[in-house]
Design an enzyme around this catalytic site. Structure first.
Site, PDB file in Angstrom:
ATOM      1  N   TYR A 204       1.487  -0.915  -0.093  1.00  0.00           N
ATOM      2  CA  TYR A 204      -0.347  -0.164   0.165  1.00  0.00           C
ATOM      3  C   TYR A 204       0.645   0.754  -0.260  1.00  0.00           C
ATOM      4  O   TYR A 204       0.250   2.455  -0.183  1.00  0.00           O
ATOM      5  CB  TYR A 204      -0.667  -0.336   0.906  1.00  0.00           C
TER       6      TYR A 204
ATOM      7  N   LYS B  81       3.229 -15.403   3.752  1.00  0.00           N
ATOM      8  CA  LYS B  81       3.647 -16.388   2.266  1.00  0.00           C
ATOM      9  C   LYS B  81       4.902 -16.394   2.671  1.00  0.00           C
ATOM     10  O   LYS B  81       5.359 -16.476   1.605  1.00  0.00           O
ATOM     11  CB  LYS B  81       2.896 -15.878   2.083  1.00  0.00           C
TER      12      LYS B  81
ATOM     13  N   ASP C 150      -2.743 -18.293   2.635  1.00  0.00           N
ATOM     14  CA  ASP C 150      -3.839 -18.855   2.107  1.00  0.00           C
ATOM     15  C   ASP C 150      -4.455 -20.134   2.719  1.00  0.00           C
ATOM     16  O   ASP C 150      -5.694 -20.640   3.199  1.00  0.00           O
ATOM     17  CB  ASP C 150      -3.433 -19.548   0.708  1.00  0.00           C
TER      18      ASP C 150
ATOM     19  N   ASP D 219      -6.120  -6.863   5.201  1.00  0.00           N
ATOM     20  CA  ASP D 219      -7.188  -6.079   4.706  1.00  0.00           C
ATOM     21  C   ASP D 219      -7.694  -6.516   4.423  1.00  0.00           C
ATOM     22  O   ASP D 219      -8.932  -7.370   4.897  1.00  0.00           O
ATOM     23  CB  ASP D 219      -6.651  -4.748   3.282  1.00  0.00           C
TER      24      ASP D 219
ATOM     25  N   ASP E  25     -12.159  -8.868   6.101  1.00  0.00           N
ATOM     26  CA  ASP E  25     -13.310  -8.344   5.295  1.00  0.00           C
ATOM     27  C   ASP E  25     -13.405  -9.650   5.811  1.00  0.00           C
ATOM     28  O   ASP E  25     -14.824  -9.843   5.950  1.00  0.00           O
ATOM     29  CB  ASP E  25     -12.762  -7.810   3.929  1.00  0.00           C
TER      30      ASP E  25
END
Length: 353
Positions: free
Chosen positions: A142, A187, A219, A243, A247
């Protein structure tokens, strides 16, 4: 207690839910003899329309001079539908996080027994889920170097040791205060930035011998928060993964309108619901104010007002049990309650108990 609170209502449903959040704070102030002084400031599309900047210097000054920032949401369809626009409401939120040094986003995820049927997941999976996701807010893709032309684009996922150490410190300490279980999500099998995260977390583990630490790839973690949510206590992860993951956790509670959050760091702490501005519903008195109200509880608890925060949570639970709910979480055949109705019911409960 005296608190100076910056009020940033923002866009869409923001002003409506903010009105209810402030009303709840006022009820707490009245009941417990506190003094909360508010100063409003513009942000997001509202600020772009007025001054051309989604986080103007005047707003930043208000935030820096406050004890806490109470924020609602930013976003507007006219910017969502024009991806070429160089100035966007969401840039105001990113700028606010960066300038205030808010590197740790804390998002509680907990179920309400009376709303388990609203989750798309089976009752037996989500019942009893109670964990916190700590998302790093000011690094990663970001904020890394970006480039775009007609044929190529990239976002640089960059993290430094100090950025990783400070967010992991928050996570380890929060795990110590809860059930002493920390899950680091990365990851590391693919990304160099994740390998640095994991290496630093492993270095820090011996400093917190009472905390059980485990590691999941993003994942796998994305799957397990939906198939085994009761496994988790505290999750910590980088900006982009956090993020998406936070959600996703709205599937556990049954509605994003029930999830509050805090953002902590170098300067003024910020408290906000995790949902967006839902511009399609603006002005229709149907937005769920509970996440904003629960964010007010987190604000008070941050300053040690635990009894006051607990009363807000009790009032929210009571409103749900009484089926005083906005449409998206109302039981079939239940009465219709708008944003203002729910807020007024909770204020009344606080003043009577």
């Amino acid at each position: 207690m005296n608190l100076k609170i910056a009020i940033l209502a923002g866009d869409g449903i923001g002003p409506e839910i903010m009105t209810q959040g402030v009303a709840v704070l006022d009820a707490i102030a009245q009941k417990y003899n506190h003094q909360f002084v508010y100063e409003e400031a513009i942000v997001g599309a509202h600020a772009i329309d007025e001054v051309g900047d989604p986080y103007p210097d005047a707003t930043h000054e208000v935030c820096m001079n406050a004890d806490a920032v109470f924020f609602a949401a930013v976003g507007d369809l006219k910017y969502d539908n024009d991806p070429t626009n160089p100035v966007r409401p969401e840039q105001g939120l990113l700028a606010m996080r960066k300038k205030l040094g808010l590197f740790a986003n804390v998002r509680p995820v907990a179920t309400f027994d009376c709303l388990l049927h609203k989750s798309p997941l089976k009752d037996e999976l989500v019942r009893g889920a109670d964990f916190i996701v700590i998302r790093e807010l000011t690094g990663g893709m970001y904020f890394g170097e970006k480039y775009q032309d007609n044929d190529k684009a990239y976002d640089t996922d960059i993290y430094t040791r100090p950025e990783i150490e400070r967010i992991l410190k928050v996570a380890f300490e929060m795990a110590q205060e809860r059930r002493k279980h920390l899950t680091v999500v990365d990851k590391a099998n693919v990304l160099a930035s994740s390998r640095l995260w994991r290496a630093i977390a492993q270095e820090m583990e011996p400093q917190y011998p009472d905390v059980t630490t485990d590691y999941l790839f993003i994942d796998n973690a994305s799957m397990r928060v939906l198939t085994e949510p009761t496994f988790f206590d505290v999750i910590v992860t980088e900006n982009t993964f956090g993020d998406i993951l936070t959600d996703e956790t709205s599937c556990i509670t049954g509605s994003m309108g029930l999830q509050p959050s805090s953002s902590l760091g170098l300067h003024t702490p910020l408290f906000e619901p995790v949902h967006g501005s839902w511009p399609q519903a603006a002005g229709q008195n149907k937005a769920n104010p509970l996440a904003q109200i629960l964010s007010a509880a987190m604000l008070l608890e941050h300053f040690g007002l635990t009894t006051e925060g607990a009363l807000i949570r009790e009032a929210v639970n009571a409103s749900l049990d009484a089926n005083v709910r906005t449409p998206e979480i109302q039981v079939e055949g239940g009465a219709e309650y708008g944003t203002t109705d729910v807020g007024a019911w909770i204020v009344d409960y606080i003043l009577r108990h």
